[in-house]
Scaffold this active site. Structure first.
Site, short mmCIF file in Angstrom:
data_model
loop_
_atom_site.label_atom_id
_atom_site.label_comp_id
_atom_site.label_asym_id
_atom_site.label_seq_id
_atom_site.Cartn_x
_atom_site.Cartn_y
_atom_site.Cartn_z
CB CYS A 129 -1.17 -0.39 1.29
SG CYS A 129 -2.47 1.55 1.47
CB CYS A 213 -2.08 6.95 5.77
SG CYS A 213 -1.31 7.57 4.40
CB CYS A 241 6.51 4.37 3.09
SG CYS A 241 7.24 6.08 2.73
S1 SF4 Z 1 0.28 4.73 5.48
FE1 SF4 Z 1 -1.15 5.11 3.77
S2 SF4 Z 1 0.01 4.57 1.88
FE2 SF4 Z 1 1.19 3.50 3.70
S3 SF4 Z 1 -0.51 1.70 4.06
FE3 SF4 Z 1 -0.79 3.14 5.99
S4 SF4 Z 1 -2.99 3.65 4.02
FE4 SF4 Z 1 -1.21 2.65 2.78
#
Ligand code: SF4
Length: 270
Positions: A129, A213, A241
């Site tokens: 994601c 997020c 990330c």
């Molecule tokens: S931080 Fe944002 S991009 Fe990463 S898994 Fe969570 S929702 Fe998805």
């Protein structure tokens, strides 16, 4: 009018290593001034609007008001971030903001296969994601840059402990990564914010210490690490990330390729 296109500015490892030594005891403003003078419009502040990114943006804006600022709207940001982005744009009216979005086809395939909240199911799906929603839009932007400003600090997390103030970013085509705040403490960041009236994300006042997020970020408890509120349900996984460090998990890269292939029709062509 003929538009001037700036030449690419490229360094090799040896050159950037020497410059890193020269800049290592310099103030962040000096590092930023060197980068702006060297790269001109070929550098941008890349920020998720966290405290460090705001400091870098503020310093760069004072030297070059039309600084490029790149941020990613993953589609899952907290409402507070959207409101804050509007405030930031008003505060730095001459800066050139670029808000990047993920490729909707890639998001559609990912959600069809794994559901909309896939990140809670397994670390590889969380990385997938992040890759689709955040890393890939940034990759597109970095391809057109020779350098980027980050807000990374050495004390933030183990994976960041050895960063230099300037270094080649081999994960992104060998462009230069400028970590002007590398040796700053959290206290220095907040002292600068207060002394210079830099706008800061409203969630910091609600106990958040690292903001991403909405479904993947929460406030932290007393005594917890600053990045403990990111992907808090995961154990033994990097609090990254994937944009600032290569992540090898197995079972993730294959899934990325499958989704990209399907999203862009390559699988059907075979
Ligand atoms: S931080 Fe944002 S991009 Fe990463 S898994 Fe969570 S929702 Fe998805």
């Amino acid at each position: 009018m003929v538009e001037q296109v700036q030449q690419r500015v490229v360094f090799d490892d040896l050159e950037i290593g020497e410059i890193a030594v020269e800049l290592d005891d310099k103030e962040p403003q000096d590092v930023i001034a060197w980068a702006l003078e060297t790269f001109g419009d070929r550098i941008a502040v890349v920020t998720a609007l966290q405290a460090e990114g705001m400091v870098v943006l503020d310093m760069a804006y004072r030297l070059k008001p039309d600084i490029r600022v790149i941020t990613v709207d993953t589609g899952r940001l907290p409402q507070e971030t959207y409101e804050f982005l509007d405030r930031v744009r008003e505060h730095y009216p001459d800066a050139r903001f670029e808000v990047l979005f993920p490729d909707y086809r890639e998001v559609e395939v990912m959600v069809r296969k794994h559901g909309v909240n896939l990140f809670y199911k397994a670390v590889p799906l969380r990385l997938l994601c992040c890759h689709i929603r955040k890393v890939r839009p940034l990759l597109r932007a970095l391809q057109n840059l020779d350098a980027w400003f980050t807000g990374l600090r050495r004390e933030q997390w183990a994976s960041r402990a050895n960063i230099k103030k300037v270094e080649l970013d081999h994960d992104h085509g060998g462009i230069v990564k400028v970590n002007a705040l590398a040796d700053w403490t959290k206290e220095e960041v907040w002292d600068y914010i207060r002394a210079n009236n830099v706008p800061y994300h409203p969630l910091y006042d609600k106990g958040y210490t690292s903001i991403g997020c909405a479904p993947c970020t929460r406030s932290i408890q007393p005594g917890e690490d600053d990045r403990a509120g990111r992907w808090w349900w995961e154990t033994n996984a990097p609090k990254e990330c994937g944009i600032h460090c290569p992540i090898e998990t197995g079972g993730f890269e294959h899934e990325v390729h499958a989704i990209l292939g399907e999203a862009h029709g390559h699988l059907e062509e075979k």
